[in-house]
Enzyme design. Structure first.
Site, PDB file in Angstrom:
ATOM      1  N   ARG A 104       0.590  -1.272   0.033  1.00 50.39           N
ATOM      2  CA  ARG A 104      -0.088  -0.186  -0.049  1.00 50.39           C
ATOM      3  C   ARG A 104       0.330   1.330  -0.095  1.00 50.39           C
ATOM      4  O   ARG A 104       1.239   1.825   1.093  1.00 50.39           O
ATOM      5  CB  ARG A 104      -1.123   0.576   1.436  1.00 50.39           C
ATOM      6  CG  ARG A 104      -2.030   0.789   1.510  1.00 50.39           C
ATOM      7  CD  ARG A 104      -2.292   1.125   0.515  1.00 50.39           C
ATOM      8  NE  ARG A 104      -3.984  -0.028   0.500  1.00 50.39           N
ATOM      9  CZ  ARG A 104      -4.432  -0.341  -0.452  1.00 50.39           C
ATOM     10  NH1 ARG A 104      -4.380   0.846  -1.488  1.00 50.39           N
ATOM     11  NH2 ARG A 104      -5.260  -0.940  -0.281  1.00 50.39           N
ATOM     12  N   GLN A 130      -8.295  -7.841  -8.091  1.00 56.59           N
ATOM     13  CA  GLN A 130      -8.308  -6.021  -8.667  1.00 56.59           C
ATOM     14  C   GLN A 130      -6.805  -6.442  -8.888  1.00 56.59           C
ATOM     15  O   GLN A 130      -5.553  -6.321  -8.334  1.00 56.59           O
ATOM     16  CB  GLN A 130      -9.149  -5.523  -7.625  1.00 56.59           C
ATOM     17  CG  GLN A 130      -8.282  -4.657  -7.312  1.00 56.59           C
ATOM     18  CD  GLN A 130      -9.082  -3.079  -7.833  1.00 56.59           C
ATOM     19  OE1 GLN A 130     -10.641  -3.343  -8.057  1.00 56.59           O
ATOM     20  NE2 GLN A 130      -8.887  -2.153  -6.900  1.00 56.59           N
ATOM     21  N   HIS A 183       1.113   2.774 -10.726  1.00 58.41           N
ATOM     22  CA  HIS A 183       0.142   2.621  -9.569  1.00 58.41           C
ATOM     23  C   HIS A 183       0.811   3.631  -8.093  1.00 58.41           C
ATOM     24  O   HIS A 183       1.103   2.815  -7.740  1.00 58.41           O
ATOM     25  CB  HIS A 183      -0.644   1.474  -8.655  1.00 58.41           C
ATOM     26  CG  HIS A 183      -1.888   2.471  -8.443  1.00 58.41           C
ATOM     27  ND1 HIS A 183      -2.003   3.045  -7.009  1.00 58.41           N
ATOM     28  CD2 HIS A 183      -3.726   1.420  -7.626  1.00 58.41           C
ATOM     29  CE1 HIS A 183      -3.087   3.159  -6.863  1.00 58.41           C
ATOM     30  NE2 HIS A 183      -3.467   2.590  -7.262  1.00 58.41           N
ATOM     31  N   GLU A 241      -1.856   7.642 -11.700  1.00 57.49           N
ATOM     32  CA  GLU A 241      -1.277   6.572 -12.126  1.00 57.49           C
ATOM     33  C   GLU A 241      -1.128   6.092 -13.994  1.00 57.49           C
ATOM     34  O   GLU A 241      -2.526   6.335 -13.936  1.00 57.49           O
ATOM     35  CB  GLU A 241      -2.409   5.569 -11.811  1.00 57.49           C
ATOM     36  CG  GLU A 241      -2.097   5.600 -10.127  1.00 57.49           C
ATOM     37  CD  GLU A 241      -3.664   5.305 -10.015  1.00 57.49           C
ATOM     38  OE1 GLU A 241      -3.717   3.859 -10.750  1.00 57.49           O
ATOM     39  OE2 GLU A 241      -4.059   5.741  -8.647  1.00 57.49           O
TER      40      GLU A 241
HETATM   41  O1  LIG Z   1      -6.805  -1.358  -3.260  1.00 58.63           O
HETATM   42  P1  LIG Z   1      -6.123  -1.593  -4.374  1.00 58.63           P
HETATM   43  O2  LIG Z   1      -6.509  -2.638  -5.039  1.00 58.63           O
HETATM   44  O3  LIG Z   1      -5.266  -1.507  -3.877  1.00 58.63           O
HETATM   45  O4  LIG Z   1      -6.611   0.430  -5.429  1.00 58.63           O
HETATM   46  C1  LIG Z   1      -6.712   0.876  -5.049  1.00 58.63           C
HETATM   47  C2  LIG Z   1      -6.839   1.555  -6.202  1.00 58.63           C
HETATM   48  O5  LIG Z   1      -6.467   1.347  -7.092  1.00 58.63           O
HETATM   49  C3  LIG Z   1      -7.431   2.757  -7.907  1.00 58.63           C
HETATM   50  O6  LIG Z   1      -6.580   3.624  -7.836  1.00 58.63           O
HETATM   51  C4  LIG Z   1      -8.715   2.568  -8.456  1.00 58.63           C
HETATM   52  O7  LIG Z   1      -8.963   3.749  -9.326  1.00 58.63           O
HETATM   53  C5  LIG Z   1      -9.568   3.297  -7.417  1.00 58.63           C
HETATM   54  O8  LIG Z   1     -10.675   2.481  -7.807  1.00 58.63           O
HETATM   55  C6  LIG Z   1      -9.381   1.849  -6.400  1.00 58.63           C
HETATM   56  O9  LIG Z   1      -9.729   2.005  -4.935  1.00 58.63           O
END
Ligand SMILES: O=P(O)(O)OC[C@H]1O[C@H](O)[C@H](O)[C@@H](O)[C@@H]1O
Length: 296
Positions: free
Chosen positions: A57, A81, A159, A264
């Site tokens: 994070r 994700q 990111h 990003e």
């Molecule tokens: O919590 P994660 O899976 O690391 O994602 C963190 C963030 O990533 C990007 O910025 C997306 O646009 C967000 O929608 C998401 O909350």
């Protein structure tokens, strides 16, 4: 030595300035610190896991082969994700240049997270090049489709969590006039505001931002970060604000959203479709520049 390797990390120090360094975790090939002239440039949660138990994070996690969650592709839809690159331990390939110190990391099905590779059984190889300049940090990615007959369909995104003094004094420039998908409103529109400012959770995917536009993060009129992009048409801008931060167990301190903004650069509004045997490459360059409003 300007490059030091431990079992879990690779640390680069600039040969002409010991106050400039970068730290890369082999897990995710995640840059989790970039100190420029003695000052940290990236935000890292104090609760970030650096032990490979989950993606980091903060810093610069790498997003591949899918940004967010996909629901329709046969294989990509099975991945969590942001894909599998940030959840895999990359191979340290070594140093490729002494000055500026430059190193490479590699990932392919042979070393990627085995559980996730089962879900996305494609042939590919990634090479991440990290270059620590006296005044910049460049991250370059090369994606090779190593299959002889299958198309490689993917997103890529850096990111990047940038450290800032106070989100309420911060603006992001040079995105005016760009179409975006607002993940909060679930709507697409053209941004007509001269700059992006922050008053609540903001999560936007700016699409096809002109390649000559520099994105600048401005603190009370002073540019604190400048981002140049090569082959990365899209830019996500994100700040989780109060409630979203509360919901993320690894986001600490809870007030940390005030000191970070994610900008990003990526290719996420559609998929790159790479033919067998072909290569795609892109980079992000973080540096300092004077205030340059290219569009308002
Ligand atoms: O919590 P994660 O899976 O690391 O994602 C963190 C963030 O990533 C990007 O910025 C997306 O646009 C967000 O929608 C998401 O909350």
């Amino acid at each position: 030595m300007s490059v030091e390797e431990t079992s879990t990390e690779v640390i680069l120090t600039h040969p002409e300035n010991k106050q400039t360094s970068v730290k890369v975790l082999k897990y995710g090939a995640t840059i989790f610190s970039w100190i420029l002239n003695g000052k940290e440039q990236l935000w890292l949660s104090s609760a970030a896991k650096l032990d490979g138990s989950k993606p980091v994070r903060g810093g610069i996690p790498l997003v591949f082969p899918v940004f967010g969650k996909n629901d329709d592709d046969e294989y990509l839809s099975k991945l969590p994700q942001h894909g599998l690159a940030r959840n895999s331990t990359w191979e340290f390939l070594g140093q490729v240049s002494a000055n500026p110190p430059t190193v490479q990391f590699g990932l392919g099905p042979e070393n990627a997270n085995p559980e996730l590779s089962k879900l996305w059984p494609l042939d590919y190889s990634l090479i991440l090049t990290v270059e620590l300049g006296a005044e910049h940090l460049k991250t370059h990615i090369e994606v090779n489709n190593t299959s002889s007959d299958q198309l490689l369909k993917f997103n890529w995104l850096f990111h990047t969590y940038l450290k800032i003094a106070d989100i309420e004094d911060t603006m992001v420039s040079n995105l005016t006039g760009t179409k975006l998908y607002d993940q909060m409103l679930k709507e697409s529109y053209v941004d007509k505001q001269p700059v992006v400012s922050f008053h609540e959770e903001l999560d936007r995917i700016y699409q096809e931002v002109d390649s000559d536009r520099l994105i600048q993060v401005i603190d009370k009129g002073h540019p604190v970060h400048t981002i140049k992009r090569h082959n990365l048409p899209d830019a996500v801008v994100w700040n989780p604000w109060v409630n979203k931060s509360k919901g993320m167990a690894d986001f600490e301190p809870k007030s940390g959203f005030q000191e970070m903004v994610c900008v990003e650069p990526g290719h996420v509004h559609d998929f790159i479709e790479l033919q067998p045997g072909k290569t795609w490459e892109a980079y992000q360059l973080l540096y300092k520049d004077s205030l340059n409003y290219q569009v308002v």
